[in-house]
Structures are given as C-alpha cells and as structure tokens.
Design an enzyme around this catalytic site. Structure first.
Site, PDB file in Angstrom:
ATOM      1  N   ASN A   2      19.723   1.425  -1.126  1.00 45.36           N
ATOM      2  CA  ASN A   2      20.573   2.660  -1.106  1.00 45.36           C
ATOM      3  C   ASN A   2      21.696   2.673  -0.126  1.00 45.36           C
ATOM      4  OD1 ASN A   2      19.057   4.347  -2.457  1.00 45.36           O
ATOM      5  ND2 ASN A   2      17.558   4.871  -0.997  1.00 45.36           N
ATOM      6  N   ASP A  38       5.442  -0.911  -3.259  1.00 45.61           N
ATOM      7  CA  ASP A  38       6.557  -0.542  -2.604  1.00 45.61           C
ATOM      8  C   ASP A  38       7.731  -1.224  -3.076  1.00 45.61           C
ATOM      9  OD1 ASP A  38       7.570   0.962  -0.040  1.00 45.61           O
ATOM     10  OD2 ASP A  38       8.376  -1.230   0.059  1.00 45.61           O
ATOM     11  N   GLU A  72       9.767   5.337  -1.814  1.00 49.72           N
ATOM     12  CA  GLU A  72      10.011   4.232  -2.827  1.00 49.72           C
ATOM     13  C   GLU A  72       8.584   3.638  -3.039  1.00 49.72           C
ATOM     14  OE1 GLU A  72      11.108   2.466   1.187  1.00 49.72           O
ATOM     15  OE2 GLU A  72      11.354   4.141   0.057  1.00 49.72           O
TER      16      GLU A  72
END
Length: 303
Positions: free
Chosen positions: A180, A172, A215
């Site tokens: 973001n 991860d 992700e």
C-alpha cells in the site's frame, strides 16, 4: 397467477373455474379441504379461492393451515360464503383470509378480487427479493464480495455438533502494508479483490471464503482432514503467487500469501474459537518461517 380452487360442490367449482380462467389465470381444482391442502403444498399457488364449508378441512381450517405454513411466497386467500353473514366474514378474516365473495358467485366480483390479489402477491414477491438481497448484502464484504465475519459467525455456529470434520485456514497477504505504501490504497484494494477471487476459485462450492479483516481471509474447508487441507492451501498459495502481482517491496517480487491451518476431526469437536486461535498461531509460524508458505497447527497435525 396460479390459483387453487377448493369447493365440494361440482357446479360451484365449474363456475369458479370458468371465472378464473376467463380472467387469464391457471387453475388447480380440489374437491374438498384435505385435497386442497395437499395441492397447496405441491403447487404453491399465488391465490386460493376456497368455499367456507367443505368435508375434511373447512375453509377456515385451510386458511389457518396456509398461514401457518409460513412460505416465503405470500398466498392471497379469497373465502367463498353461502350468505356472506358478518359472523362468517369476520371468522374468515381472523383465520387468515384476505377477502370474500358470496354465492352465487359473480364472475365480475371475483375478477376484481383477483386483480387485487395479483397486485398484493406481486408486492410481497418484490419485498421477499429485497429482503433476500439485503440479507446477502449484510453478509458480504463490500470490497471483495466474499463473505464477511457475520456470515462466518453464522456458518461456524452450524458446525457445533462436530459430526463432520472440517478445517479452518487463516490467510494473510504478505508485506501488504508496504504494498500500500509503494503502490497506493487503490492498487491495494484491486490486489485484495484479485486475491479474494483466486481464493474462491481454488476451493469447492461446499467450502467458503471470508474476509476476516484488512488483508486477512479465512477459509472454511468442510469435511477436510489436515492432510487434504494442506494440499488445498498449497494449491491456493501457488495460485496467488501465479497472479504475479508486482511488489517491489517483497523478496519474491510479487504479492504472496501465508496460511495457517487448524483441523477439527469429526466426532471430536473442538470449539471454533479454539480452532481460530490455532489457525492464527499457525499463520504466525508461517510468517516467522519466511512467508509465502503454509503451516499446520501442531496440536491438530495429522499423524
């Protein structure tokens, strides 16, 4: 094209061979049905021109064997009959032939049929390439170009016998939501692509990388023990850190990854769903311990 000629009559073989070569094609010649079948398996010709009546496999049997072989490349079959009776022609078509010519062979008639054969086999080759490309596309993540969950499901299904050990590593990207938020989704996509490329570059060709979702990535490390998988994932983690993708919202100042590993030793198969849960729990432990680290599932930890 590469064309296989099968005929037990020497004069007929010579006439057919000359006609095929005059049309600009390469020839492979068989003197009976059995040798024709062997040569077909060895050379995979685009077209076969076969006599109906031969020792060993006759023309109908050869047609059936070719169709039953189910090769990716389509083979165009032209049956040669002595008198072109409707019964023989129908039997040939039902056996898998595409066309027929009659003896004595007319080179022009054969030339016309070989033109059709070239068009048909070329079309089949194009379709096979398109099918292959679509199959690959359906199993590839469109953003990162690594495998997707469909391919993961198929690959895990092949490991059900448990004869070889393997490891699953759940990965991860740390603090990716804040990345973001700070840099925008376009930058986030670019970061995921860079990380996916790095994951793929750090494992062997026999291993595989999948985008698991968002992700998250999953690495399938074939024939690896827990100890060796830990070394691999530490190398992967370090390589991602060394990308130095700036992240002001992360304590390290760059994008990092965390990973959790679960191992299935050979001869003692563990269900893939169980391993996925173990890898996910190990990933959670890595996150809870501060991120940018690798954790091992306790129940599979090497002694």
């Amino acid at each position: 094209m590469k064309i296989l000629i099968a005929d037990d009559d020497q004069i007929s073989r010579m006439i057919t061979k000359a006609a095929v070569e005059q049309s600009g094609h390469d020839c492979i010649v068989a003197v009976d049905g059995d040798s024709a079948w062997q040569l077909f398996q060895e050379h995979s010709p685009e077209a076969v021109v076969t006599d109906l009546m031969m020792p060993g496999l006759n023309g109908l049997d050869l047609c059936r064997a070719i169709r039953a072989a189910g090769k990716d490349r389509y083979t165009y079959v032209i049956l040669v009959t002595s008198h072109g009776s409707r019964k023989d022609v129908l039997a040939g078509m039902e056996a898998g032939a595409d066309d027929y010519v009659t003896k004595p062979l007319d080179p022009f008639s054969l030339h016309i049929r070989l033109l059709a054969a070239q068009r048909i086999t070329s079309l089949h080759a194009d379709l096979a390439r398109y099918r292959s490309a679509l199959t690959e596309q359906a199993r590839t993540d469109p953003l990162t170009k690594v495998h997707n969950r469909l391919k993961l499901s198929e690959d895990l299904g092949e490991l059900h016998d448990g004869s070889h050990g393997y490891c699953l590593a759940m990965v991860d990207v740390d603090n990716f939501k804040s990345y973001n938020d700070i840099y925008g989704h376009q930058a986030g996509d670019a970061a995921l692509v860079a990380i996916a490329d790095t994951l793929a570059s750090q494992v062997r060709a026999t291993d595989a990388v999948y985008r698991f979702g968002g992700e998250e990535f999953l690495l399938l490390l074939r024939e690896q023990s827990a100890a060796t998988a830990d070394l691999v994932m530490e190398r992967v983690r370090s390589a991602v850190h060394d990308l130095t993708i700036e992240h002001s919202g992360d304590p390290d100042g760059v994008l990092t990854i965390s990973a959790g590993i679960a191992a299935s030793p050979g001869g003692h198969p563990a269900g893939t769903e169980h391993l996925l849960r173990e890898a996910d729990l190990a990933l959670y432990a890595a996150k809870a311990a501060g991120r940018n680290r690798v954790a091992m599932a306790d129940s599979f930890h090497a002694e």
